[in-house]
Scaffold this motif. Structure first.
Motif, PDB file in Angstrom:
ATOM      1  N   GLY A   1       6.332   9.505 -11.041  1.00  0.00           N
ATOM      2  CA  GLY A   1       7.453  10.174 -10.401  1.00  0.00           C
ATOM      3  C   GLY A   1       7.732  11.450 -11.860  1.00  0.00           C
ATOM      4  N   ALA A   2       7.334  11.325 -12.399  1.00  0.00           N
ATOM      5  CA  ALA A   2       7.412  12.346 -13.757  1.00  0.00           C
ATOM      6  C   ALA A   2       7.265  13.711 -13.392  1.00  0.00           C
ATOM      7  N   SER A   3       6.321  14.328 -12.196  1.00  0.00           N
ATOM      8  CA  SER A   3       6.252  15.183 -12.056  1.00  0.00           C
ATOM      9  C   SER A   3       7.080  15.569 -10.551  1.00  0.00           C
ATOM     10  N   SER A   4       8.734  14.506 -10.271  1.00  0.00           N
ATOM     11  CA  SER A   4       9.359  14.951  -9.569  1.00  0.00           C
ATOM     12  C   SER A   4      10.563  14.390 -10.185  1.00  0.00           C
ATOM     13  N   GLY A   5      10.464  14.594 -11.696  1.00  0.00           N
ATOM     14  CA  GLY A   5      11.834  14.548 -12.543  1.00  0.00           C
ATOM     15  C   GLY A   5      12.989  12.834 -11.599  1.00  0.00           C
ATOM     16  N   LEU A   6      11.836  12.145 -11.491  1.00  0.00           N
ATOM     17  CA  LEU A   6      12.730  10.890 -11.793  1.00  0.00           C
ATOM     18  C   LEU A   6      11.950  10.184 -12.642  1.00  0.00           C
TER      19      LEU A   6
ATOM     20  N   ARG B   1      14.870  17.471  -3.380  1.00  0.00           N
ATOM     21  CA  ARG B   1      13.864  18.326  -4.443  1.00  0.00           C
ATOM     22  C   ARG B   1      13.156  19.232  -3.925  1.00  0.00           C
ATOM     23  N   PRO B   2      12.795  19.567  -4.910  1.00  0.00           N
ATOM     24  CA  PRO B   2      11.432  20.904  -5.225  1.00  0.00           C
ATOM     25  C   PRO B   2       9.957  20.766  -4.805  1.00  0.00           C
ATOM     26  N   GLY B   3       9.130  20.890  -4.779  1.00  0.00           N
ATOM     27  CA  GLY B   3       8.103  20.122  -4.747  1.00  0.00           C
ATOM     28  C   GLY B   3       7.322  19.151  -3.988  1.00  0.00           C
ATOM     29  N   PRO B   4       6.522  18.936  -3.981  1.00  0.00           N
ATOM     30  CA  PRO B   4       5.835  17.969  -2.719  1.00  0.00           C
ATOM     31  C   PRO B   4       6.549  16.800  -2.006  1.00  0.00           C
ATOM     32  N   THR B   5       6.909  16.214  -1.185  1.00  0.00           N
ATOM     33  CA  THR B   5       7.170  15.407  -0.794  1.00  0.00           C
ATOM     34  C   THR B   5       6.496  14.153   0.051  1.00  0.00           C
ATOM     35  N   ALA B   6       6.558  13.012   0.829  1.00  0.00           N
ATOM     36  CA  ALA B   6       5.966  12.213   1.228  1.00  0.00           C
ATOM     37  C   ALA B   6       6.212  11.963   2.381  1.00  0.00           C
ATOM     38  N   PRO B   7       5.834  11.853   3.483  1.00  0.00           N
ATOM     39  CA  PRO B   7       6.858  11.861   4.841  1.00  0.00           C
ATOM     40  C   PRO B   7       6.659  10.183   4.784  1.00  0.00           C
TER      41      PRO B   7
ATOM     42  N   LYS C   1       9.847   9.330  -2.739  1.00  0.00           N
ATOM     43  CA  LYS C   1       9.140  10.316  -0.987  1.00  0.00           C
ATOM     44  C   LYS C   1      10.264  11.115  -1.237  1.00  0.00           C
ATOM     45  N   HIS C   2      11.680  10.201  -0.779  1.00  0.00           N
ATOM     46  CA  HIS C   2      12.772  11.496  -0.790  1.00  0.00           C
ATOM     47  C   HIS C   2      13.670  11.744  -2.327  1.00  0.00           C
ATOM     48  N   ALA C   3      13.896  11.313  -3.146  1.00  0.00           N
ATOM     49  CA  ALA C   3      14.727  10.917  -4.145  1.00  0.00           C
ATOM     50  C   ALA C   3      15.209  12.524  -4.154  1.00  0.00           C
ATOM     51  N   ALA C   4      16.209  12.861  -4.719  1.00  0.00           N
ATOM     52  CA  ALA C   4      16.326  14.750  -5.393  1.00  0.00           C
ATOM     53  C   ALA C   4      16.532  13.577  -6.994  1.00  0.00           C
ATOM     54  N   PRO C   5      15.839  14.482  -8.175  1.00  0.00           N
ATOM     55  CA  PRO C   5      15.528  15.021  -9.159  1.00  0.00           C
ATOM     56  C   PRO C   5      16.381  14.163  -9.995  1.00  0.00           C
ATOM     57  N   GLY C   6      16.207  13.029 -11.195  1.00  0.00           N
ATOM     58  CA  GLY C   6      17.076  12.334 -11.443  1.00  0.00           C
ATOM     59  C   GLY C   6      16.982  10.937 -11.962  1.00  0.00           C
ATOM     60  N   PRO C   7      18.111   9.928 -12.768  1.00  0.00           N
ATOM     61  CA  PRO C   7      18.091   8.492 -12.433  1.00  0.00           C
ATOM     62  C   PRO C   7      17.718   7.773 -11.479  1.00  0.00           C
TER      63      PRO C   7
ATOM     64  N   VAL D   1       0.784  -1.056   0.198  1.00  0.00           N
ATOM     65  CA  VAL D   1       0.031   0.171   0.004  1.00  0.00           C
ATOM     66  C   VAL D   1       1.317   0.909   0.225  1.00  0.00           C
ATOM     67  N   ALA D   2       2.146   1.128   0.315  1.00  0.00           N
ATOM     68  CA  ALA D   2       2.732   2.485   0.865  1.00  0.00           C
ATOM     69  C   ALA D   2       2.786   3.067  -0.744  1.00  0.00           C
ATOM     70  N   ASN D   3       3.500   2.655  -2.211  1.00  0.00           N
ATOM     71  CA  ASN D   3       3.685   3.076  -2.772  1.00  0.00           C
ATOM     72  C   ASN D   3       2.678   3.393  -3.374  1.00  0.00           C
ATOM     73  N   HIS D   4       0.995   2.429  -3.545  1.00  0.00           N
ATOM     74  CA  HIS D   4       0.510   3.696  -4.206  1.00  0.00           C
ATOM     75  C   HIS D   4      -0.166   4.925  -2.861  1.00  0.00           C
ATOM     76  N   LEU D   5       0.173   5.177  -1.847  1.00  0.00           N
ATOM     77  CA  LEU D   5      -0.607   6.285  -0.928  1.00  0.00           C
ATOM     78  C   LEU D   5       0.535   7.220  -1.399  1.00  0.00           C
ATOM     79  N   SER D   6       1.866   7.029  -1.376  1.00  0.00           N
ATOM     80  CA  SER D   6       2.977   7.839  -1.335  1.00  0.00           C
ATOM     81  C   SER D   6       2.892   8.591  -2.388  1.00  0.00           C
ATOM     82  N   ALA D   7       2.098   7.833  -3.421  1.00  0.00           N
ATOM     83  CA  ALA D   7       2.230   8.968  -5.126  1.00  0.00           C
ATOM     84  C   ALA D   7       1.115   9.321  -4.925  1.00  0.00           C
ATOM     85  N   VAL D   8      -0.131   8.867  -4.441  1.00  0.00           N
ATOM     86  CA  VAL D   8      -1.082   9.830  -3.701  1.00  0.00           C
ATOM     87  C   VAL D   8      -1.201  10.926  -3.035  1.00  0.00           C
TER      88      VAL D   8
END
Length: 399
Positions: free
Chosen positions: A274-279, A344-350, A315-321, A197-204
């Motif tokens: 992760g497209a909006s986060s640059g991943l 990274r800029p933008g929203p993150t999840a704890p 949740k935590h990675a900076a933009p990149g591969p 569930v964590a993966n989906h809820l983090s994206a939400v």
């Protein structure tokens, strides 16, 4: 200061019964012998009364009761005698073995046997008549037989107590096993629930924050689309977990566990989330690992490790591969997930840290190794690397 010893209720009954029975025999004039030095009928009441008093101590002070009772039995031979005195002595002998110390329980039967043999041989040599053997028989019936009976009963009681103790220990061990099984099952359920569930809820959480913070219809529409997709998939995962927890009939097919063949879809979903986060997530070496036909526990653990690593990157990675690498060699499956370490800029999840704990538990259950942490990549930046090595052969996997 001496404490008064209160006789057991059964001992008091035996003492009263022996005394009353002896008095009845005395009133009827029934004695065991005649022509003794103390021929007065009342004299036989003295050892009988003392023997009855010793019956009160047969359980609380068996050694004292046996010593005094032996003296009274010898004294009874100098009177006209009483059958009640002899019977009460037999009971005291029995009680001395049953309630006495273990050393007394070993010594008394041997001592009474030696006394029986010695008295038989002695009286036979003295009287030189076959009837003298009856004295040895009576001696054995009064002393040796009660002692042997006490040994048998004591051994049965010891065996019964040992069986009860073993049963209690078995019950304790069973309760400990049950508790450990419950704890292990709860930990497994927690890992499965978190990983599914964590993966989906983090994206939400990330996309809902973006939709709320950016006043753009297209951005909000795309975020809501991702939120809906992850919500639907999360609900499907929850239904699968609930299905595993319910009691299933024999005709129900077992629920399919995720395999490495599903990693392509997992990576694609991560790219969408992760497209909006640059991943940008890529998968390497999956074909070789899938072709290896790995054991089911290894495939499930590997899938969950990749899933949790991608969730942490989301949740935590900076933009990149974000690179997922799989390698199967020398009886081990190696899983490595790297992402750019930083902010990274933008929203993150704890994060709660439960994901890393779950990964370590999964690897430990299979007897593998895992390392997770930040390290330099040689280009002046840092990367976050998760590297797990899982044994895939029966001889190295833990049961």
């Amino acid at each position: 200061m001496l404490t008064a010893i209160r006789p057991h209720r059964d001992d008091a009954v035996l003492a009263a019964s022996g005394l009353l029975g002896g008095l009845l025999l005395w009133l009827l004039g029934l004695h065991t012998q005649g022509g003794r030095p103390f021929a007065a009928p009342w004299v036989s009441l003295v050892p009988m009364t003392v023997m009855a008093a010793m019956e009160l101590l047969r359980r609380s002070a068996p050694r004292t009761a046996l010593i005094v009772g032996t003296v009274m039995l010898v004294a009874d031979q100098f009177t006209r005698g009483s059958l009640a005195t002899i019977l009460m002595f037999s009971d005291i002998m029995y009680a001395a073995v049953l309630y006495g110390t273990p050393a007394a329980a070993r010594r008394i039967p041997v001592t009474t046997l030696l006394i029986t043999v010695a008295s038989t041989i002695g009286f036979l040599a003295w009287f030189r008549r076959p009837e003298a053997l009856l004295i040895g028989v009576v001696t054995g019936l009064v002393s040796f037989m009660p002692a042997i009976t006490g040994v048998v009963v004591r051994n049965h009681r010891v065996a019964a107590e040992a069986a009860r103790l073993a049963a209690r220990q078995t019950a304790r061990l069973a309760e400990m096993d049950r508790t450990q099984a419950v704890v292990a099952e709860r930990a497994r359920m927690a890992r499965e629930l978190h990983d599914m569930v964590a993966n989906h809820l983090s994206a939400v959480a990330i996309h809902s924050t973006a939709a709320l913070s950016i006043d753009d219809p297209d951005t909000s529409r795309n975020a809501l689309k991702v939120i809906r997709e992850n919500s639907v998939e999360g609900l499907a995962e929850m239904r699968r977990l609930i299905g595993l927890l319910r009691e299933r009939g024999e005709d129900d097919a077992p629920a399919a566990a995720p395999t490495l063949a599903s990693l392509d879809a997992l990576v694609d979903q991560t790219n969408v989330n992760g497209a909006s986060s640059g991943l940008v997530c890529t998968l390497e070496g999956a074909e070789e690992a899938v072709a290896a036909a790995l054991p089911t526990p290894v495939e499930l653990a590997a899938y969950r490790i990749v899933q949790e690593s991608l969730t942490n990157a989301l949740k935590h990675a900076a933009p990149g591969p974000v690179v997922v690498r799989l390698a199967h060699a020398d009886g081990e499956l190696t899983i490595e997930v790297t992402s750019v370490f930083g902010t990274r800029p933008g929203p993150t999840a704890p994060g709660s840290g439960a994901g890393l704990v779950g990964m370590r538990e999964r690897v430990a259950l299979l007897g593998g190794r895992i390392v997770a942490g930040a390290e330099p990549d040689g280009a002046g930046t840092k990367i976050w690397r998760v590297r797990a090595q899982l044994p895939v052969t029966e001889g190295t996997m833990r049961e």
